[in-house]
Scaffold this active site. Structure first.
Site, mmCIF file in Angstrom:
data_model
loop_
_atom_site.group_PDB
_atom_site.id
_atom_site.type_symbol
_atom_site.label_atom_id
_atom_site.label_comp_id
_atom_site.label_asym_id
_atom_site.label_seq_id
_atom_site.Cartn_x
_atom_site.Cartn_y
_atom_site.Cartn_z
ATOM 1 N N ASP A 230 40.546 39.965 35.027
ATOM 2 C CA ASP A 230 40.683 38.631 35.610
ATOM 3 C C ASP A 230 41.075 37.611 34.547
ATOM 4 O OD1 ASP A 230 40.453 36.280 37.018
ATOM 5 O OD2 ASP A 230 38.279 36.400 37.289
ATOM 6 N N ASP B 296 46.654 33.834 37.199
ATOM 7 C CA ASP B 296 45.316 34.369 37.456
ATOM 8 C C ASP B 296 45.385 35.727 38.143
ATOM 9 O OD1 ASP B 296 42.690 34.879 38.057
ATOM 10 O OD2 ASP B 296 42.417 33.151 39.374
#
EC number: 3.4.23.20
Length: 396
Positions: A104, A285
């Protein structure tokens, strides 16, 4: 301390040893690759689509609209979500345990299922055994919460974390002691490895260093490159750029990391063959599934989709699953990053539904956009800590 060891096929050859203070001994620096996997789960797994959307908003402090929250709580779901690219995972060894983690770039925590959870909560997951090799960080704790009401919290340990063939010793590992049922029910995912900047690590009272920040000085280059795929596992390359994975040349843009994220500005956008719209400020992201944009941009896009509407009860934009979707193009310097329309046709609202949930949704007025996997899985993206900067090219 960081230790490099010999590993298998996808790994570039290397070997290095560094001291306890994480200062490398003078030896060749190299890079390595790790492949994502699609974990086989027994039985039917469901994913709450409005919950995915709500979590993405809450991750960045946005107010989750009442209808999105209501839809998330009501549990609109699909089955076999991996077919719709909800998440692909990467094997990571922590101490003596191997877990499948979500990498992430929008967060800076490494948190995992652990033996501190009840046996029922551990069931179906690979878990980190805190008693095997970890050393508890006295007085340290962590806690996360998401827009669909899910959350986790627990203790912090120092242990050896191995990704591909690189070992980071003394790495902070956030071991779950309490966890919500939403996470427990997701049997494919055993935790998260954050690749944002260490400044936003949430360990209290003292933030900890991310895995990448621990090892980057020992890589050939202080960067990692991401190749996410549509409907297939992708790869993460650490320390080097694989020219076989993209076409043309890389276009770089500066990153503003003042808030701890990989933030950048795209010069303009375009829907289909339409005229160019204004610039977009956003965050790259890998931990967010959707592409979240300002309301005006979202409206521009769905005006070009027959039958599309912002469905209050569904919690976002939906459209007929047989609709033809235009491409969405983001211009970054001299490079046009094209998101194919088929990637934006995300998933049926519910199993068997003729209505599909859009991969482009509103950012709920947070002031910046989130370039999640819907955008990234058509791009080769270099996250370069030297600058910092981002490099973009079309996947080969």
């Amino acid at each position: 301390m960081v230790v490099f060891s010999k590993v298998t096929a996808s790994l570039a050859c290397f070997s290095a040893v560094v001291s306890a203070a994480a200062v490398p001994v003078k030896s060749p620096r190299q890079g390595f690759s790790v492949n994502q996997v699609q974990k086989t789960v027994t039985g039917t797994r469901t994913v709450n689509l409005p919950g995915v959307y709500a979590n993405a908003l809450a991750k960045y402090g946005a107010t989750v609209p009442a209808n999105v929250h209501a839809a998330a709580v009501s549990g609109s779901a699909i089955t076999t979500p991996e077919e719709n690219d909800v998440e692909y995972l990467t094997p990571v060894k922590i101490g003596e345990s191997t877990l499948n983690l979500d990498f992430d770039t929008g967060s800076a925590d490494l948190w995992v299922f652990s033996t501190e959870l009840s046996s029922a909560e551990q069931s179906g997951h690979d878990v980190y055994d805190v008693s095997s090799s970890g050393k508890k960080l006295t007085g340290a704790s962590w806690s996360i919460s998401y827009g669909d009401g899910s959350g986790a919290s627990g203790d912090v340990y120092k242990d050896t974390v191995t990704v591909g063939g690189v070992k980071a010793t003394g790495q902070a590992v956030e071991a779950a002691k309490k966890i919500s049922q939403q996470f427990v029910q997701d049997k494919s995912n055993d935790g998260l490895l954050g690749l944002a900047f260490s400044s936003i690590n949430t360990v209290s009272p003292k933030p900890q260093t991310t895995f990448f920040d621990t090892v980057k000085s020992d890589l050939d280059k202080p960067l990692f490159a991401v190749t996410l795929k549509h409907g297939a596992p992708g790869t993460y390359d650490f320390g080097y750029i694989d020219k076989k994975k993209f076409t043309g040349s890389l276009t770089y843009t500066d990153v503003d990391n003042s808030q701890g994220f990989w933030s950048f500005t795209a010069d303009s956008y375009k829907v289909g063959t339409g005229s160019a719209g204004p610039s977009i400020e956003g965050i790259a992201d890998t931990g967010t599934t959707l592409l979240l944009l300002d309301d005006g941009v979202v409206s521009d896009y769905y005006k070009k989709v027959d039958g599309a509407k912002n469905n209050y009860s569904a919690g976002g934009y939906v459209f007929p699953c047989d609709a033809d979707l235009p491409d969405f193009t983001v211009t970054i310097g001299s490079y046009d990053a094209v998101v194919p329309g088929k990637h934006i046709k995300y998933a049926p609202v519910t199993t068997g539904s003729s209505s599909c949930f859009g991969g482009i949704q509103s950012n709920s007025g947070i002031g910046f956009s989130i370039f999640g996997d819907i955008f990234l899985k058509s791009q080769y993206v270099v996250f370069d800590a030297e600058g910092p900067r981002l490099g973009f090219a079309a996947q080969a």
